[in-house]
Design a protein around this motif. Sequence first.
Motif, mmCIF file in Angstrom:
data_model
loop_
_atom_site.group_PDB
_atom_site.id
_atom_site.type_symbol
_atom_site.label_atom_id
_atom_site.label_comp_id
_atom_site.label_asym_id
_atom_site.label_seq_id
_atom_site.Cartn_x
_atom_site.Cartn_y
_atom_site.Cartn_z
ATOM 1 N N ALA A 120 37.856 -50.300 33.590
ATOM 2 C CA ALA A 120 38.018 -49.835 34.969
ATOM 3 C C ALA A 120 38.735 -50.857 35.840
ATOM 4 C CB ALA A 120 36.658 -49.506 35.567
ATOM 5 N N ILE A 121 38.616 -52.144 35.504
ATOM 6 C CA ILE A 121 39.253 -53.176 36.331
ATOM 7 C C ILE A 121 40.582 -53.644 35.730
ATOM 8 C CG2 ILE A 121 37.057 -53.945 37.286
ATOM 9 C CD1 ILE A 121 37.182 -56.339 35.370
ATOM 10 N N ARG A 122 41.019 -53.001 34.673
ATOM 11 C CA ARG A 122 42.332 -53.295 34.078
ATOM 12 C C ARG A 122 43.384 -52.533 34.899
ATOM 13 N NH1 ARG A 122 43.644 -54.568 28.336
ATOM 14 N NH2 ARG A 122 45.814 -54.031 27.902
ATOM 15 N N LEU A 123 43.812 -53.136 35.991
ATOM 16 C CA LEU A 123 44.651 -52.465 36.973
ATOM 17 C C LEU A 123 45.967 -53.205 37.170
ATOM 18 C CD1 LEU A 123 41.830 -51.784 39.573
ATOM 19 C CD2 LEU A 123 42.808 -50.142 37.954
ATOM 20 N N PRO A 124 47.032 -52.485 37.528
ATOM 21 C CA PRO A 124 48.338 -53.130 37.726
ATOM 22 C C PRO A 124 48.336 -54.028 38.963
ATOM 23 C CG PRO A 124 48.425 -50.856 38.446
ATOM 24 C CD PRO A 124 47.093 -51.030 37.788
ATOM 25 N N TRP A 125 49.222 -54.994 38.953
ATOM 26 C CA TRP A 125 49.334 -55.890 40.099
ATOM 27 C C TRP A 125 50.802 -56.197 40.376
ATOM 28 C CZ3 TRP A 125 51.438 -60.518 38.264
ATOM 29 C CH2 TRP A 125 51.272 -60.770 36.895
ATOM 30 N N LEU A 126 51.108 -56.361 41.637
ATOM 31 C CA LEU A 126 52.434 -56.752 42.112
ATOM 32 C C LEU A 126 53.535 -55.832 41.568
ATOM 33 C CD1 LEU A 126 52.879 -59.002 44.127
ATOM 34 C CD2 LEU A 126 53.847 -60.405 42.313
ATOM 35 N N ASN A 127 53.374 -54.542 41.841
ATOM 36 C CA ASN A 127 54.396 -53.557 41.532
ATOM 37 C C ASN A 127 54.664 -52.774 42.821
ATOM 38 O OD1 ASN A 127 55.971 -51.390 40.563
ATOM 39 N ND2 ASN A 127 54.980 -51.477 38.560
ATOM 40 N N PRO A 128 55.342 -53.406 43.798
ATOM 41 C CA PRO A 128 55.439 -52.819 45.146
ATOM 42 C C PRO A 128 56.183 -51.500 45.217
ATOM 43 C CG PRO A 128 56.895 -54.728 44.935
ATOM 44 C CD PRO A 128 56.023 -54.705 43.707
ATOM 45 N N ILE A 129 57.190 -51.300 44.374
ATOM 46 C CA ILE A 129 57.954 -50.054 44.439
ATOM 47 C C ILE A 129 57.073 -48.873 44.069
ATOM 48 C CG2 ILE A 129 59.946 -48.809 43.547
ATOM 49 C CD1 ILE A 129 61.294 -51.482 43.034
ATOM 50 N N ALA A 130 56.357 -48.989 42.954
ATOM 51 C CA ALA A 130 55.471 -47.912 42.529
ATOM 52 C C ALA A 130 54.370 -47.684 43.548
ATOM 53 C CB ALA A 130 54.873 -48.236 41.160
ATOM 54 N N SER A 131 53.846 -48.767 44.133
ATOM 55 C CA SER A 131 52.777 -48.633 45.125
ATOM 56 C C SER A 131 53.255 -47.881 46.355
ATOM 57 C CB SER A 131 52.263 -50.022 45.527
ATOM 58 O OG SER A 131 51.733 -50.706 44.416
ATOM 59 N N THR A 132 54.479 -48.164 46.800
ATOM 60 C CA THR A 132 55.016 -47.496 47.981
ATOM 61 C C THR A 132 55.201 -46.007 47.738
ATOM 62 O OG1 THR A 132 56.181 -49.510 48.647
ATOM 63 C CG2 THR A 132 56.926 -47.449 49.624
ATOM 64 N N VAL A 133 55.786 -45.660 46.603
ATOM 65 C CA VAL A 133 56.026 -44.247 46.287
ATOM 66 C C VAL A 133 54.702 -43.511 46.135
ATOM 67 C CG1 VAL A 133 57.004 -42.659 44.585
ATOM 68 C CG2 VAL A 133 58.246 -44.753 45.210
ATOM 69 N N ARG A 134 53.754 -44.123 45.461
ATOM 70 C CA ARG A 134 52.465 -43.472 45.223
ATOM 71 C C ARG A 134 51.720 -43.205 46.531
ATOM 72 N NH1 ARG A 134 46.980 -44.198 43.589
ATOM 73 N NH2 ARG A 134 46.536 -43.106 41.614
ATOM 74 N N GLY A 135 51.865 -44.114 47.493
ATOM 75 C CA GLY A 135 51.168 -43.963 48.758
ATOM 76 C C GLY A 135 51.559 -42.736 49.541
ATOM 77 N N LEU A 136 52.723 -42.160 49.236
ATOM 78 C CA LEU A 136 53.173 -40.959 49.948
ATOM 79 C C LEU A 136 52.250 -39.765 49.694
ATOM 80 C CD1 LEU A 136 57.016 -41.210 49.254
ATOM 81 C CD2 LEU A 136 55.805 -41.833 51.363
ATOM 82 N N ALA A 137 51.472 -39.824 48.625
ATOM 83 C CA ALA A 137 50.616 -38.684 48.273
ATOM 84 C C ALA A 137 49.564 -38.398 49.335
ATOM 85 C CB ALA A 137 49.944 -38.934 46.922
ATOM 86 N N TRP A 138 49.197 -39.413 50.137
ATOM 87 C CA TRP A 138 48.145 -39.214 51.139
ATOM 88 C C TRP A 138 48.701 -38.911 52.528
ATOM 89 C CZ3 TRP A 138 47.477 -42.265 46.905
ATOM 90 C CH2 TRP A 138 46.340 -42.022 46.140
ATOM 91 N N VAL A 139 50.010 -38.788 52.672
ATOM 92 C CA VAL A 139 50.603 -38.430 53.964
ATOM 93 C C VAL A 139 50.082 -37.078 54.472
ATOM 94 C CG1 VAL A 139 52.782 -37.786 55.098
ATOM 95 C CG2 VAL A 139 52.647 -39.893 53.740
#
Length: 300
Positions: free
Chosen positions: A128-147
């Motif tokens: 559960a804690i095996r999570l990605p880090w420092l991938n800003p492009i993917a994080s920005t695109v993914r965040g659009l889902a909650w708009v």
Amino acid sequence: MNNAHLAMYAVPAFVVLMLVEWWAARRDPDRVPTGRYDREVATNWATYVLGQVTKPLLQYALPFSAVVVAAAVTPWQLSPGDWWVWVLGLVVTDFCYYWAHRADHRVRLLWTAHSVHHSSTYFNLTTAIRLPWLNPIASTVRGLAWVPAALLGLPAWMIFLLISLGLLYQFPIHTQRVGTLWGPVEFVFNTPAHHRVHHGANQPYIDTNYGGVLIVWDRLFGSFAAESEPIRYGLTHNIDTRNPVKVNYHEFAAMLRDVRDARTWRGRLGYIFGPPGWREDRKAPTGQTSGLTSAVATPR
């Protein structure tokens, strides 16, 4: 409480639950061999620690939040003082999570981050804690889902809080030590049984059970699968490394190589926004999507 650090307050509980699971695995190692604690645990913890250490860098690189902007411009303003707004917020943010998670598996740019979580061939609470880090492009695109949640009138801080609570809910379902629960619970909520299926790298489990808190979204949108045969964890072609840097950037580097070697702009865009396993000369084989790594997407 700062939403960004909410998970840190839960770390003691995480550790206690991991110790309980580790003790159970020691006492009965043959019950779930892929759930035992071996050197893979160190990789899982390393990715988590690196994520916490680099989080300030990610926040600095991403000062813009589409959710905050949407919440500021929407004409609708729901009051967090009304109990029903919290119920609505839980359902709406979980609905948004379903589509964000589904996109994680169907858009390769997002898969470059999410594949980190799926790359372990073991499945226990440390996964559960095996999570990605420092991938800003993917994080920005993914965040659009909650708009859409923000445009509906939910305050931005409430959206972020409910997202964090949803992620905390998902921690204890990363285990093989809990079987199936009471029927109505299994029908409505995401459970260990459902999430084990989601982490399966063999058919008929690939690209199923995307739900966060609620599994009803998968039932409604045709992505639900029940366990019907033994589950093999990891990727369809595993990366065979415990180096947390390679684990984190393996798929991102593979995507960049595919873009570099593409012959057309359609190919370049396909390698970024198409499903994992998409090829310039043909589409991905049926059922071979998010579980694929670059070894299949572009043979070397």
